[in-house]
Design an enzyme around this catalytic site. Structure first.
Site, PDB file in Angstrom:
ATOM      1  N   HIS A   1      10.361  10.180  -7.802  1.00  0.00           N
ATOM      2  CA  HIS A   1      10.541   9.468  -9.077  1.00  0.00           C
ATOM      3  C   HIS A   1      11.154   8.105  -8.776  1.00  0.00           C
ATOM      4  O   HIS A   1      12.369   7.972  -8.646  1.00  0.00           O
ATOM      5  CB  HIS A   1      11.422  10.302 -10.019  1.00  0.00           C
TER       6      HIS A   1
ATOM      7  N   GLU B   1      14.548  13.037 -21.205  1.00  0.00           N
ATOM      8  CA  GLU B   1      15.601  12.174 -20.636  1.00  0.00           C
ATOM      9  C   GLU B   1      16.556  11.826 -21.794  1.00  0.00           C
ATOM     10  O   GLU B   1      17.724  12.227 -21.772  1.00  0.00           O
ATOM     11  CB  GLU B   1      14.976  10.906 -20.036  1.00  0.00           C
TER      12      GLU B   1
HETATM   13  N1  HPA Z   1      12.810   6.219 -18.261  1.00  0.00           N
HETATM   14  C1  HPA Z   1      11.855   5.634 -18.980  1.00  0.00           C
HETATM   15  N2  HPA Z   1      11.214   4.547 -18.561  1.00  0.00           N
HETATM   16  C2  HPA Z   1      11.554   4.014 -17.397  1.00  0.00           C
HETATM   17  C3  HPA Z   1      12.532   4.593 -16.621  1.00  0.00           C
HETATM   18  C4  HPA Z   1      13.191   5.758 -17.069  1.00  0.00           C
HETATM   19  O1  HPA Z   1      14.064   6.354 -16.429  1.00  0.00           O
HETATM   20  N3  HPA Z   1      12.635   3.806 -15.509  1.00  0.00           N
HETATM   21  C5  HPA Z   1      11.719   2.826 -15.624  1.00  0.00           C
HETATM   22  N4  HPA Z   1      11.054   2.953 -16.762  1.00  0.00           N
HETATM   23 ZN    ZN Z   2      11.846   6.927 -14.478  1.00  0.00          ZN
END
Ligand code: HPA
Ligand code: ZN
Length: 334
Positions: free
Chosen positions: A13, A196
């Site tokens: 990731h 997230e």
């Molecule tokens: N989340 C969502 N979009 C993103 C992220 C992330 O952690 N990093 C880069 N773009």
């Molecule tokens: Zn990401």
């Protein structure tokens, strides 16, 4: 904990645009005659204080604005591979956001060929294997994602998977159901950011509607025990990003990071850096500081390192090969 730096590991990731260090941002801005709203590297670093995902995204997309030419994407990607070589990251699955660039008038070809050149060089120079995950920006429409999918087809040979990133809240996975179906038909493997900042429901939706084989982040699965059970049963891996979670206030403190709880529940956890130039450290530091904060055992860290290969998108033979290298390392470093 020097062994964590030395052990062969994979990163699953990582946004290539998130590896743009302020120094390189300045250098590229200067040679491309692009104005940036900072007068020094310190000023840039000071701007990197975020209270949520959107705060970060605004700065991250602005930073990417200096990237104009193939050479810029090549330099950016090589700088990341240099870190990989130093930290013994022997395999990496790199996400790139074509729309961040095509929306500014940069061609898909410019972006991908710069990255591709660096990938080939890293393989040759350091033996680092890599693959590409083309990520759709979820704050844009599905129609725009379809356009990006079409633009990618001439370069399909270079792209393994599709992903979904950017502002999660209010942009559920279901918004992209049809474009994922089309991407899967083209042979791309589906992954997506889910859970997230968004709710556990988004993880379920990403599994159902997008048919994902791996979850990026996935922290919020913990709010739904039956979902956790399902993920454990399916061996559905999570690409967990400790520094990112800390900097974007998904967790208050690394000591409260759920990685150990996830492992104890039987979830397949991998550790990743997400956007290391913005979140204060590359992969090894994520492992070291997490292990320190949660008092993780050597076995727990080793499990996550092995997971990084096991849940990669590599062939079974390559996975086995890499995992054997990890086992050999562990044997020699008891
Ligand atoms: N989340 C969502 N979009 C993103 C992220 C992330 O952690 N990093 C880069 N773009
Ligand atoms: Zn990401």
């Amino acid at each position: 904990m020097d062994w964590i730096k030395q052990i062969p590991k994979a990163e699953l990731h990582l946004h290539i645009e998130g590896t743009l260090e302020p120094e390189l941002m300045f250098a590229i801005a200067q040679r491309n005659h692009v104005k940036i709203p900072y007068s020094s590297v310190e000023e840039v670093r000071n701007a990197y204080r975020f209270s949520c995902l959107q705060d970060f995204l605004d700065i991250y997309y602005a930073g990417a604005g200096v990237l104009l030419y193939e050479e810029d994407f090549y330099d950016l990607t090589m700088a990341y591979f240099q870190h990989c070589a130093e930290e013994n990251i022997v395999h990496t699955e790199i996400m790139f956001d074509p729309q961040t660039h095509t929306q500014r008038g940069i061609s898909f070809e410019t972006v991908i060929m710069g990255i591709q050149k660096a990938r080939e060089e890293a393989q040759e120079k350091w033996g680092i294997s890599s693959l590409l995950i083309m990520s759709f920006l979820r704050h844009l429409t599905q129609e725009e994602a379809f356009q990006t999918l079409t633009e990618s087809l001439p370069y399909k040979q270079y792209i393994t998977a599709v992903g979904l990133d950017s502002s999660e809240k209010g942009n559920p996975p279901s918004k992209f159901k049809e474009v994922y179906q089309a991407a899967i038909k083209e042979g791309y493997i589906p992954v997506a950011h889910a859970g997230e900042e968004g709710p556990a429901d988004y993880i379920e939706e990403a599994l159902e509607d997008l048919q994902i084989v791996r979850i990026d982040h996935g922290n919020n699965c913990l709010t739904n025990p039956s979902l956790v059970q399902k993920l454990v049963m399916q061996k559905m891996a999570l690409t967990v990003c400790p520094f990112s979670n800390l900097e974007l206030k998904v967790v208050e403190d690394l000591k409260q990071h759920p990685a150990k709880k996830m492992l104890d529940l039987g979830l397949k956890v991998t550790i990743n850096s997400d956007d290391p130039a913005y979140f204060g450290g590359y992969l090894t530091q994520n492992y070291i500081q997490l292990a320190d904060a949660l008092q993780l055992s050597k076995e727990e860290v080793a499990t996550m390192v092995k997971n990084s290969f096991q849940y990669s998108l590599l062939s079974p033979e390559k996975k086995e090969n890499y995992i054997q290298r990890v086992e050999d390392f562990l044997e020699q470093h008891q």
